[in-house]
Design an enzyme around this catalytic site. Structure first.
Site, PDB file in Angstrom:
ATOM      1  N   GLU A   1      47.690  22.878 -27.850  1.00 43.14           N
ATOM      2  CA  GLU A   1      46.243  22.822 -27.702  1.00 43.14           C
ATOM      3  C   GLU A   1      45.594  22.928 -29.068  1.00 43.14           C
ATOM      4  O   GLU A   1      46.247  23.226 -30.058  1.00 43.14           O
ATOM      5  CB  GLU A   1      45.745  23.965 -26.801  1.00 43.14           C
ATOM      6  CG  GLU A   1      46.013  25.352 -27.374  1.00 43.14           C
ATOM      7  CD  GLU A   1      45.309  26.450 -26.575  1.00 43.14           C
ATOM      8  OE1 GLU A   1      44.366  26.148 -25.841  1.00 43.14           O
ATOM      9  OE2 GLU A   1      45.701  27.618 -26.721  1.00 43.14           O
TER      10      GLU A   1
ATOM     11  N   ASN B   1      42.337  24.725 -31.112  1.00 47.17           N
ATOM     12  CA  ASN B   1      41.227  25.679 -31.123  1.00 47.17           C
ATOM     13  C   ASN B   1      40.138  25.144 -32.046  1.00 47.17           C
ATOM     14  O   ASN B   1      40.357  24.971 -33.236  1.00 47.17           O
ATOM     15  CB  ASN B   1      41.695  27.044 -31.595  1.00 47.17           C
ATOM     16  CG  ASN B   1      42.625  27.693 -30.598  1.00 47.17           C
ATOM     17  OD1 ASN B   1      42.398  27.630 -29.391  1.00 47.17           O
ATOM     18  ND2 ASN B   1      43.701  28.273 -31.084  1.00 47.17           N
TER      19      ASN B   1
ATOM     20  N   ARG C   1      37.530  26.231 -33.518  1.00 51.14           N
ATOM     21  CA  ARG C   1      36.736  27.297 -34.126  1.00 51.14           C
ATOM     22  C   ARG C   1      37.565  27.912 -35.241  1.00 51.14           C
ATOM     23  O   ARG C   1      38.726  27.602 -35.393  1.00 51.14           O
ATOM     24  CB  ARG C   1      36.436  28.370 -33.084  1.00 51.14           C
ATOM     25  CG  ARG C   1      37.733  28.798 -32.385  1.00 51.14           C
ATOM     26  CD  ARG C   1      37.664  30.066 -31.612  1.00 51.14           C
ATOM     27  NE  ARG C   1      38.810  30.193 -30.731  1.00 51.14           N
ATOM     28  CZ  ARG C   1      39.947  30.770 -31.042  1.00 51.14           C
ATOM     29  NH1 ARG C   1      40.131  31.279 -32.248  1.00 51.14           N
ATOM     30  NH2 ARG C   1      40.945  30.845 -30.185  1.00 51.14           N
TER      31      ARG C   1
END
Lengths: 463, 170, 463, 170
Positions: free
Chosen positions: A291, A293, A295
């Site tokens: 995945e 992220n 941020r």
């Protein structure tokens, strides 16, 4: 925009709020901290240029409330909101609201957050970008014949998960081809009964894995990577220790991972700092995208320490519409960095969080030691938020020096009044297995289990 | 900063100040043989409780507790000065229920909802706090007279910030 | 020897004692701290593996007493003594005693210390090594005719100093050739009268200068340099702020300085960390050797931050007889570092030292910030020693970032209970002149003078 | 670590300990309603002053002051345990005047200068402390009896370290 931000609302707390305040100060940006009543006495409130109370201690009515945060940004007239990590940082609806209200957001667009936040969509994007994903079905499969065909392709051991299941329910590991048809039929019929939906996900079951992630930063045109972080030392999927570089990668694998991460960012038009997470299969020595992220992450300092690049400043620069101003050749990884997440938890008591008042705090210091923390002597850890009280990041010229320095710094650290995980970090770092670099995600659990079964106390009594 | 023991008026001002703020739960002050201790309920209440501690008469001589006079100032919220106004026993503080923009009138150019000296009843609208174009009417909730307005029109206000003081009838 | 030290006696106090303890811990060396009664409650005593009281608070009976230190080393059976800086670190007699008693010394031989400690001998060695020295007489000249001949060669303005004078007495600047004979005759006859010795030194009088020094490290075979430090920001010859690289050197000058320093070390057979000090003439843009410090210096962290090399660890490694294990190509200077020496002195009161109790200490933190200090909340600065309470060293990717970061860190620093020079450092760093890099050794004095004459308070009231 | 209030023997041990050390000037301990305060002169004196604080009888119930029992241990010199021995009023402590090596006898194999139970006069040599082959005789300076020898032969001793205890005659 295309001009530096002049003011930023920091919609977060704790060490990351302080981290962003520091970057703002160094850039001459006015920092406005949006804080809850639970944090009125915290160090970030003292150090921000301005502090605005946005709600009560409960995060859902303050840090997690999109309206409170955006209202503060509008009322106090800031150019942009820095979300930190957690809270609203990956909330696409919040970012969409920022876009609607024309408040800048230090991060990617709502659309990119939404797309990368959807696991199936993210996996599809990765495949389009030529990034390997864990072999298996892309989405849920409801037809038995189709499920059987996919499972046969995936290889063994494989994992069947009921699409409507979760939390470990409706999962089965299939070890060999002999039991495949039977297992698949059973789990689909169980799922039908339990959830009213027979659909399943099927994927390769990986047992001996590491968690390796690539730090990226992009201004929407130039996508750079800052090498990898190895976050294999975890407890119950919570990262405990992160390091860079990874002790197991060779130059070719490292290059492959970095290029995959950059390709993914380009595919999705990514803009901001971000992390592309992979599992690394120790047996096959190959990697799969898990995945992304979208941020800044807790462990970003590890990459800062080995690259010399200030990621928060770059985030703010990019959010102002400015180009990165660096090329990949400017990113040079030097030495080795290790981060320990220090939590106010009791390792002797199943890591139960223990808020309380810190009667004495002494940060470790000296060459190569960085402690990012909002705690200080006399600070009371509020019970409303997570238990992390700081991050100790140590740099060394090589992994051995980084480990020795981290141990030395952990010895110096004093947090009296509450129980912390610092002694547990020492224990991990002192194992021969950690020193060798040869371990997987089960390492910490095995260490705890070995001690429990040996009847030893988990830790020596220590301050 | 005075190093003399506080007189009765100063002690009263400290009690009033503690009443006015939202972030003081306990306050203790020892000045020679003058001791002041205040403890408040958790619930921030618009109706002030009677001052729980009656200050003793000031002693003629007292050892100086260097930090004591500074304490109230240091404990004040970093965000917002709580205004110098002390709150009398029959006065009620109206606070902002959310962070936003304060409007004294229903629209630009219109007369203000209330002015100092106006009588209000419980459902009288005192002002508007705007959150992202949503206008919330702030009502008086008590019957009385507006005695102080603590913020300017169109000023940004934070959560819990004192907006007005109303003197209750009775 | 040729094997790692197993134990070291640290014959020092304060931040440098702590610095050496940290290096020992990371190397697995047992650290034995020799401390005075005046430092019994200090942080180094708490953090050393062992602490041995060697005498009363007065340094002459403890830190400066060779017999007390060597006796402790013998009694507590350590492999070597680390002298830190100051105290016995450049005392050739002490080192000779160590050699006699066969106690290892982390530093060069007594002979090298003696030779480099003799200003005239050091100047001769420098000339032999082809290192430029300030034009002038090598030694004292007693004959008028010889003095006249040397003075005529040196160039103007020049400085005549009575060899038996000192502290500013018996000095004269000669501006032009016209007054030379008269000035020389006068000062020699004055010296004859005042000191019973007409001898004089003669040298070029330099007015617009910077102080630039080269950090060297040598194992007796390999001599490396770690670039320069610029220590031009001084007050009354006391260094206030040091930085690396220097803002005024070009590649050619930098190379020339470094090669000169290495040549000097080779000429004298130097072994240990050391500093070769130069004056840099802003007008001629040339440099002259002044002296060599045969020890670790206060400002060594500046070079550590830009090179990533731990100088104290290398000192300990070399003292164990091990080779450096690096080549000059391994030394890469990255970014910019600035050090502020924080003293417990009152800039408003002519920098009068003010010992006392620190009621609150909060160290600044975050990326690129290092505070080397032995102070902590509740610590009482003893009146027996110097007033330095810590060093703030900040690294940035370039000089601008290093300045911004230092200012940000100075803002965060809290030392309540005593008055410090931290606000004065902010003042210096905020001047346009410091930012430009274009200043000389008179800069700080001029800044103070300008404020005095303008009737301004030196500093705003601040914590 | 016991969390019960100290009994009279424990308080006495603390007073003795404070007497024995060189680095304690003041010690205060509050345990419920038991309060102990000790203050000493600047000069480290071999002759112990009478304990200035007489402990009150232990109270039946007392709020626990968590840090109090730990204080003496924390304040102790990091360098050297000061031995558990308490000093009586007529006992004198002999300390090392310099850092070095302690010798109990004039040369290896020779009998010790003194043993426990030996009578000594002011100029009796008790031991030698060696500093770089310089042997310094340490003399008793008082008349009395050697009651405790606190260090081993050939042990390293630091500046001010207690070496022996002598019980004065009288």
């Amino acid at each position: 925009m295309g001009e530096p931000l002049k003011s930023v609302l920091i919609a977060n707390r704790g060490e990351i709020a302080l981290r962003v305040i520091r970057a703002c100060k160094e850039l001459g940006i006015r920092s406005v901290l949006a804080y809850s009543e639970g944090d009125a006495d915290s160090l970030p409130v003292k150090l921000a240029d301005q502090a605005v109370c946005i709600g009560p201690a409960q995060a859902k009515s303050s840090y997690r409330d999109p309206r409170a945060v955006i209202s503060a940004a509008l009322a106090y007239k800031v150019d942009a909101i820095h979300p930190g990590y957690g809270f609203l940082s990956e909330n696409a609806d919040f970012v969409a609201l920022c876009e609607k209200e024309q408040v800048g957001f230090v991060g990617p667009s709502a659309e990119v957050i939404r797309r990368m936040g959807d696991k199936i969509e993210a996996k599809k994007i990765a495949r389009r970008a030529g990034v390997p994903t864990v072999p298996g079905s892309i989405g849920a499969i409801a037809e038995f014949s189709e499920a059987l065909a996919v499972a046969s392709e995936v290889g063994y051991p494989l994992l069947i998960k009921a699409a409507a299941g979760g939390g470990g329910r409706g999962m089965r590991v299939v070890e060999t081809a002999q039991t495949l048809e039977k297992d698949l039929a059973e789990i689909m019929s169980e799922a039908e009964v339990a959830f009213g939906d027979p659909s399943v996900y099927i994927e390769r079951y990986l047992t001996d894995i590491r968690h390796i992630e690539i730090q990226v930063i992009s201004d929407g045109h130039t996508v750079l990577h800052l090498g990898e972080r190895d976050c294999t030392a975890q407890r119950r999927n919570q990262k405990l220790i992160e390091e860079s570089p990874s002790p197991v990668l060779d130059a070719e694998l490292r290059q492959g991972l970095a290029e995959a991460a950059v390709a993914l960012c380009k595919e999705v038009g990514y803009k901001n700092a971000g992390t592309v997470e992979f599992v690394f299969d120790n047996i096959e020595r190959t990697y799969y995208f898990i995945e992304m992220n979208t941020r800044i992450q807790v462990e970003h300092p590890v990459s800062e320490m080995v690259s010399g690049i200030d990621l928060i400043k770059l985030q703010l620069q990019i959010a102002g519409g400015l180009p990165i101003g660096l090329t990949q050749d400017d990113v040079v990884i030097t030495g080795h960095a290790i981060e320990c997440r220090i939590n106010a938890e009791d390792p002797e008591n199943n890591f139960a969080p223990g808020p309380g008042k810190i009667t004495t705090f002494r940060a470790p210091g000296g060459f190569g030691v960085r402690m990012d923390t909002h705690i200080e002597t006399g600070y009371t850890i509020p019970p409303f938020y997570d238990s992390m009280i700081g991050k100790l990041i140590c740099w060394g010229k090589d992994r051995d020096e980084a480990i020795a320095r981290t141990l030395r710094a952990l010895d110096e650290l004093v947090v009296d009044g509450v129980t912390t995980t610092a002694p547990f970090h020492k224990k991990i770092l002192q194992t021969q297995k950690f020193a060798s670099g040869d371990f997987n995600t089960a390492f910490v659990a095995e260490l705890l289990e070995r001690e429990r079964s040996a009847g030893e106390p988990t830790l020596q009594p220590s301050r | 900063m005075s190093l003399n023991p506080p007189d009765i008026a100063e002690l009263k001002a400290i009690v009033d100040w503690a009443n006015l703020t939202q972030d003081v739960r306990e306050l203790s002050l020892k000045f020679g043989d003058v001791e002041l201790y205040i403890s408040r309920d958790q619930q921030p209440s618009a109706a002030p409780a009677p001052a729980p501690a009656a200050p003793a008469p000031a002693a003629p001589a007292a050892a100086v507790v260097a930090t004591a006079p500074a304490s109230p100032g240091q404990a004040a919220s970093a965000g917002e000065p709580s205004s110098a106004a002390a709150l009398a026993a029959d006065e009620v503080l109206v606070k902002a229920p959310m962070v936003g923009i304060f409007y004294a009138s229903p629209k630009p150019g219109a007369p203000n909802f209330v002015s100092v000296g106006d009588s209000v009843v419980a459902d009288s609208v005192l002002c508007i706090v705007e959150v992202m174009k949503l206008m919330s009417n702030i009502e008086a909730q008590v019957e009385g007279t507006v005695v102080r307005i603590l913020v300017e029109n169109e000023q940004a206000v934070e959560f819990g910030q004192p907006l007005m003081v109303i003197k209750r009838n009775g």
